[in-house]
Write an enzyme that holds these catalytic residues in place. Structure first.
Site, PDB file in Angstrom:
ATOM      1  N   ASP A   1     -34.506 103.243 121.808  1.00  0.00           N
ATOM      2  CA  ASP A   1     -34.914 101.548 121.403  1.00  0.00           C
ATOM      3  C   ASP A   1     -34.627 100.975 119.856  1.00  0.00           C
ATOM      4  OD1 ASP A   1     -36.906 102.521 120.296  1.00  0.00           O
ATOM      5  OD2 ASP A   1     -39.056 101.776 121.410  1.00  0.00           O
ATOM      6  N   SER A   2     -33.588 101.817 119.350  1.00  0.00           N
ATOM      7  CA  SER A   2     -33.990 101.439 118.459  1.00  0.00           C
ATOM      8  C   SER A   2     -32.437 100.704 118.759  1.00  0.00           C
ATOM      9  CB  SER A   2     -32.881 102.355 117.092  1.00  0.00           C
ATOM     10  OG  SER A   2     -31.880 103.107 118.003  1.00  0.00           O
TER      11      SER A   2
ATOM     12  N   GLU B   1     -44.049 107.236 122.486  1.00  0.00           N
ATOM     13  CA  GLU B   1     -44.292 106.907 120.610  1.00  0.00           C
ATOM     14  C   GLU B   1     -45.680 107.339 120.996  1.00  0.00           C
ATOM     15  OE1 GLU B   1     -42.719 104.251 118.864  1.00  0.00           O
ATOM     16  OE2 GLU B   1     -40.826 104.653 119.033  1.00  0.00           O
TER      17      GLU B   1
ATOM     18  N   GLU C   1     -41.132 111.994 113.227  1.00  0.00           N
ATOM     19  CA  GLU C   1     -40.531 110.966 112.934  1.00  0.00           C
ATOM     20  C   GLU C   1     -40.625 109.998 110.732  1.00  0.00           C
ATOM     21  OE1 GLU C   1     -39.070 107.388 114.550  1.00  0.00           O
ATOM     22  OE2 GLU C   1     -38.095 106.565 112.736  1.00  0.00           O
TER      23      GLU C   1
ATOM     24  N   LYS D   1     -39.213 109.418 126.549  1.00  0.00           N
ATOM     25  CA  LYS D   1     -39.343 109.499 125.501  1.00  0.00           C
ATOM     26  C   LYS D   1     -40.493 108.305 125.053  1.00  0.00           C
ATOM     27  CE  LYS D   1     -37.773 109.451 120.563  1.00  0.00           C
ATOM     28  NZ  LYS D   1     -38.254 108.250 120.469  1.00  0.00           N
TER      29      LYS D   1
ATOM     30  N   ASP E   1     -35.869 106.264 125.830  1.00  0.00           N
ATOM     31  CA  ASP E   1     -37.250 105.608 125.157  1.00  0.00           C
ATOM     32  C   ASP E   1     -37.540 105.097 126.145  1.00  0.00           C
ATOM     33  OD1 ASP E   1     -37.703 106.408 122.754  1.00  0.00           O
ATOM     34  OD2 ASP E   1     -36.498 105.181 121.534  1.00  0.00           O
TER      35      ASP E   1
HETATM   36  O1  KIV Z   1     -35.091 104.093 118.654  1.00  0.00           O
HETATM   37  C1  KIV Z   1     -34.465 105.509 118.396  1.00  0.00           C
HETATM   38  O2  KIV Z   1     -33.422 105.699 117.632  1.00  0.00           O
HETATM   39  C2  KIV Z   1     -36.059 106.628 118.072  1.00  0.00           C
HETATM   40  C3  KIV Z   1     -35.732 107.499 117.221  1.00  0.00           C
HETATM   41  C4  KIV Z   1     -35.155 106.695 115.857  1.00  0.00           C
HETATM   42  C5  KIV Z   1     -35.790 108.929 116.957  1.00  0.00           C
HETATM   43  O3  KIV Z   1     -36.537 106.393 118.773  1.00  0.00           O
END
Ligand code: KIV
Length: 299
Positions: free
Chosen positions: A64-65, A134, A201, A132, A103
């Site tokens: 989600d970056s 968090e 992280e 994924k 994500d």
């Molecule tokens: O969204 C992302 O790029 C991430 C990485 C920083 C692990 O979760």
């Protein structure tokens, strides 16, 4: 392909070779057992995903970056399921070997487990191989429900960009004894819940090593030292494309931003000077047809 010769066809096929052996969850777990490091990069689009896949990256994380590096948001909080779906589909079209992990965006798994499972299934149907999310103890029930639906889950502890920004900002995690013990406890609890790997992280190198040595599933570090079983970086950071944040842990492997700037500037100059397109990049009429045409229009 330039002129369609047999050689060109072979070369084209080689360049676009389909690597059929898709990496699975059990491959990733056995890499830890065999002490083989796991390479992970983020990807959000077809072209770069195809390049990363060809280069042999094991896992492509549709992070989600994307909200920051693809869309220019200040953080990842506003990323939606619709947006993640588009990034996920685009990556999946470019990949034949790497495992794709997507994500779950903020708000797509916190409300209740049913909603989380529904959204996780949607991402799998959009081309992801796993998801994924968090968090620690607070999401263990949700993780179990998603796994019960048959979906592999990657965990993510330490700095959690979706919520850390709301509480304390971007800070190194696990720097005191009690914080370190809490992270270790969370890692064990998530392993118990059934995740197949765990992103750490910005946790101190010492804590990452302790966690890595105390769980059976692979740890994937970002800013967490070299003891982790694998490493992940945001593609746009390591390529020098995103320059609004410069975390200490990012190694810049190329200055693609400069390459693009130079190319675009040259194009701009050539268009303004009428140097582009030249004959090489133009289509020319047959001489006899042109002569006939001129007879009519220049009469
Ligand atoms: O969204 C992302 O790029 C991430 C990485 C920083 C692990 O979760």
């Amino acid at each position: 392909m330039t002129n369609g010769s047999y050689y060109d066809k072979l070369k084209h096929d080689e360049d676009n070779k389909i690597h059929t052996k898709k990496i699975t969850v059990s491959d990733i777990i056995s890499m830890k057992e065999k002490q083989k490091k796991i390479s992970v990069l983020t990807a959000y689009d077809f072209c770069t995903a195809k390049i990363c896949d060809k280069a042999g990256i094991d896992i492509l994380l549709v992070g989600d970056s994307a909200g920051m590096v693809m869309m220019g948001h200040k953080n990842t909080i506003n990323v939606t399921m619709e947006e993640m779906t588009i990034f996920c589909k685009s990556v999946s079209n470019g990949v034949s070997r790497a495992m794709i992990v997507t994500d779950m965006p903020f708000g797509s798994y916190q409300i209740n487990s049913d909603m989380a499972v529904k959204n996780a299934i949607h991402l799998i149907k959009s081309g992801s191989d796993a998801i994924k999310l968090e968090g620690g103890i607070e999401i263990s029930k949700t993780i179990k429900e998603i796994i019960r639906a048959g979906i592999p889950v990657m965990g993510h502890i330490g700095l959690k960009p979706q919520t850390s920004t709301l509480w304390e900002g971007y800070k190194v995690q696990g720097t005191t004894k009690s914080a370190a013990l809490k992270l270790l406890e969370e890692a064990k609890m998530l392993e118990e819940a059934g995740i197949f790997s765990l992103v750490l992280e910005m946790t101190s190198s010492e804590v990452s090593e302790i966690i890595t040595n105390n769980i059976k599933i692979p740890t994937i570090g970002i800013g967490s030292g070299n003891s982790c079983d694998g490493q992940v970086l945001v593609l746009h950071d390591m390529l020098g494309l995103y320059d609004l944040l410069k975390p200490k842990f990012v190694k810049k492997y190329a200055d693609v931003g400069k390459i693009i700037y130079d190319a675009v500037s040259k194009y701009n100059e050539e268009v303004k000077n009428n140097d582009f397109p030249s004959i090489e990049h133009s289509f020319i009429m047959k001489e006899n047809e042109l002569a006939k045409l001129k007879d009519i229009v220049l009469k």
